[in-house]
Design an enzyme around this catalytic site. Structure first.
Site, mmCIF file in Angstrom:
data_model
loop_
_atom_site.group_PDB
_atom_site.id
_atom_site.type_symbol
_atom_site.label_atom_id
_atom_site.label_comp_id
_atom_site.label_asym_id
_atom_site.label_seq_id
_atom_site.Cartn_x
_atom_site.Cartn_y
_atom_site.Cartn_z
ATOM 1 N N PRO A 199 0.826 -1.070 0.109
ATOM 2 C CA PRO A 199 0.064 -0.042 -0.017
ATOM 3 C C PRO A 199 0.930 1.280 -0.115
ATOM 4 C CG PRO A 199 0.303 -0.920 2.243
ATOM 5 C CD PRO A 199 0.959 -1.777 1.264
ATOM 6 N N TYR A 211 -5.443 12.058 -14.460
ATOM 7 C CA TYR A 211 -6.357 10.668 -14.059
ATOM 8 C C TYR A 211 -8.074 11.279 -13.995
ATOM 9 C CZ TYR A 211 -2.000 8.521 -12.394
ATOM 10 O OH TYR A 211 -0.665 8.121 -12.327
ATOM 11 N N CYS A 223 0.704 27.711 -17.850
ATOM 12 C CA CYS A 223 -0.140 27.996 -19.089
ATOM 13 C C CYS A 223 -0.492 26.727 -19.723
ATOM 14 C CB CYS A 223 1.311 28.624 -19.803
ATOM 15 S SG CYS A 223 1.985 30.035 -19.105
HETATM 16 C C1 LIG Z 1 3.758 -2.561 -8.002
HETATM 17 C C2 LIG Z 1 3.162 -1.397 -7.332
HETATM 18 N N1 LIG Z 1 2.961 -1.654 -6.001
HETATM 19 C C3 LIG Z 1 2.176 -0.907 -5.367
HETATM 20 C C4 LIG Z 1 1.863 0.281 -5.804
HETATM 21 C C5 LIG Z 1 1.175 1.422 -4.608
HETATM 22 O O1 LIG Z 1 -0.117 1.323 -5.200
HETATM 23 P P1 LIG Z 1 -1.187 2.342 -4.256
HETATM 24 O O2 LIG Z 1 -0.332 3.731 -3.775
HETATM 25 O O3 LIG Z 1 -2.169 2.617 -5.089
HETATM 26 O O4 LIG Z 1 -1.172 1.272 -2.896
HETATM 27 C C6 LIG Z 1 2.092 0.536 -7.226
HETATM 28 C C7 LIG Z 1 1.437 2.018 -7.553
HETATM 29 O O5 LIG Z 1 1.589 2.240 -8.761
HETATM 30 C C8 LIG Z 1 2.820 -0.277 -7.909
HETATM 31 O O6 LIG Z 1 2.882 -0.113 -9.286
#
Ligand SMILES: Cc1ncc(COP(=O)(O)O)c(C=O)c1O
Length: 461
Positions: free
Chosen positions: A319, A362, A389
């Site tokens: 996370p 996004y 800009c």
């Molecule tokens: C391989 C991998 N692990 C973990 C994450 C973390 O994702 P999040 O910040 O949404 O938990 C990402 C985000 O791009 C990722 O590419």
């Protein structure tokens, strides 16, 4: 947990889905699901981490990122408690990483996912234990791989055949055995924006499960003595509110564990399900607590392993946003207001897409409030825009704010702790804002504001 609708396509102008349906009952209210732990109003002003934002703006200027350290730490603890000691929680440093943040992660007993040599360097400079670092990336350079192996990182997630060969060669030359996981593309379309969904087939990350490339990658790693295959990795996307995607991905990746056992005679001990747990950017977002996510993920993997006759592997998750996002707030000062007759008022602030690219990239949605005072004035529909800009330089697409808003007022945008400072740019030669950690009324500078002289120092001609 409920399913979250996919974001509108990049480049949309004012999609109806983003228009607030109703004026909030109280424009001064702070929804605790969106604002950092303990956020409140005192004397009318927003107070975060015990600090009045007017004092923070006076001391550190605007725009400024403010990180509520207890909020960040509390989310580390919640994930730690939810997943338990028999799982590894790798904080995804790409969300936001400084040396102080690396130390918070270490002190809270989490591990660290880095995805470049730069992030690795910060982690090592903070004294983060290398054996609790995992290195990601679809194009790790030879230098990055060598730095990681030399430092003794615990895991490297391999992403291509070329990288497997490079890594084996480097580990061999250094006389060590490097533990690796194979990144598997499981073919799941996560319910999120196309650019942050990462496990469908047609994208750059990982080895395809469907084509057999992932099994072949496992076979190759197992044949090389300087790399030790310890598990599989899959990450299906970000800002996910629904475990359905994890259910499918865990099913497929556990099937691959079983195939590896049957075809290659090895039972791999680890399974990394990646990150992507969603957070509340606006009141309508309804993320599940970490305890629920952990329970569901564990149950899904246990069920799949049981039906394949596999032992439960050691689980890992990564996370980033769910730990760093909610505790961060961006402070801006209002510069100009422009009423576009009959449509909305454009409120220009002193930052923009250089400190928050997520709205442009996004179509992300954010919550904003008048932070330096309260107001009983009627609500007006605004769009918070930056100073760059670019017509797409939007910070908050649709927001209700009091119609006595004036130049000099402070605005605060919630949930900007992840993927804002770490994705910041110097577009239009705008120096990056500082990051201030706040705890119990005490501010502490984590990153100072860049200056134009910092940027000029790079200009060699
Ligand atoms: C391989 C991998 N692990 C973990 C994450 C973390 O994702 P999040 O910040 O949404 O938990 C990402 C985000 O791009 C990722 O590419």
């Amino acid at each position: 947990m409920r399913a979250h609708p996919a974001g509108a396509l990049h480049g949309d102008v004012a999609p109806l889905s983003h228009a607030p349906l109703r004026v909030p009952a109280d424009l001064n209210a702070l929804d605790p699901s969106v604002w950092p732990l303990g956020a409140e109003r005192r004397d009318g002003a927003l107070v975060v981490g015990g600090c009045d934002v007017r004092d923070l703006a006076a001391e550190f200027g605007t725009p400024a990122f403010v990180v509520v350290e207890p909020d960040f730490r509390e989310r580390c603890r919640a994930h730690r408690a939810a997943f338990g000691e028999d799982a590894d929680i790798y904080y995804a440093g790409k969300a936001f990483l400084t040396r102080a943040v690396a130390r918070w992660i270490d002190e809270e007993g989490l591990s660290l996912d880095v995805s470049t040599g730069g992030e690795l360097h910060i982690a090592l400079a903070a004294g983060f234990p290398a054996d609790r670092i995992l290195l990601h990336g679809n194009n790790k350079s030879v230098d990055e791989l060598r730095a990681a192996v030399t430092a003794g990182v615990g895991r490297i997630v391999v992403d291509s055949d070329i990288e497997i060969a490079r890594l084996a060669h480097i580990a061999d030359a250094l006389g060590v055995t490097q533990r690796v996981l194979v990144r598997v593309t499981v073919g799941v379309e996560a319910h999120t924006h196309e650019f942050i969904a990462t496990a469908h087939e047609d994208q750059k990350f990982g080895f395809s499960l469907a084509s057999g490339a992932a099994l072949e990658a496992a076979r190759r790693v197992l044949m090389l003595p300087s790399v030790e295959l310890v598990g599989l990795h899959s990450h299906i996307g970000s800002q996910i509110f629904d475990t359905a995607g994890f259910d499918v991905s865990a099913h497929r990746v556990v099937q691959l564990l079983a195939t590896i056992r049957d075809a290659l005679g090895v039972t791999l001990p680890e399974l990394d399900l990646g990150g992507g747990f969603g957070i509340a950017y606006v009141s309508d977002d309804d993320p599940a607590p970490p305890a629920d996510i952990a329970k569901q993920l564990r149950a899904i993997v246990a069920r799949e392993c049981e039906s394949s006759g596999l032992p439960m592997p050691r689980l890992a998750v990564e996370p980033g946003r769910a730990i760093a996002g909610p505790g961060g707030v961006t402070l801006y000062e209002v510069g100009t207001l422009k009423d576009v007759d009959g449509i909305r008022t454009y409120v220009s602030v002193d930052g923009g897409m250089s400190d928050n690219i997520r709205t442009a990239l996004y179509d992300a949605n954010y919550t904003v409030t008048l932070a330096s005072r309260t107001s009983d004035a009627p609500a007006m529909l605004t769009r918070i825009v930056g100073k760059h800009c670019e017509a797409g330089d939007i910070v908050v697409r649709d927001a209700w704010l009091p119609d006595d808003l004036a130049p000099g007022d402070l605005l605060a945008v919630a949930a900007t702790g992840a993927y804002c400072r770490s994705m910041a740019s110097n577009y239009n030669t705008v120096p990056k804002p500082p990051v201030v950690a706040v705890t119990n009324g005490e501010p502490r500078l984590l990153l100072r504001r860049e200056t134009v002289d910092d940027l000029l120092a790079l200009d060699m001609a």
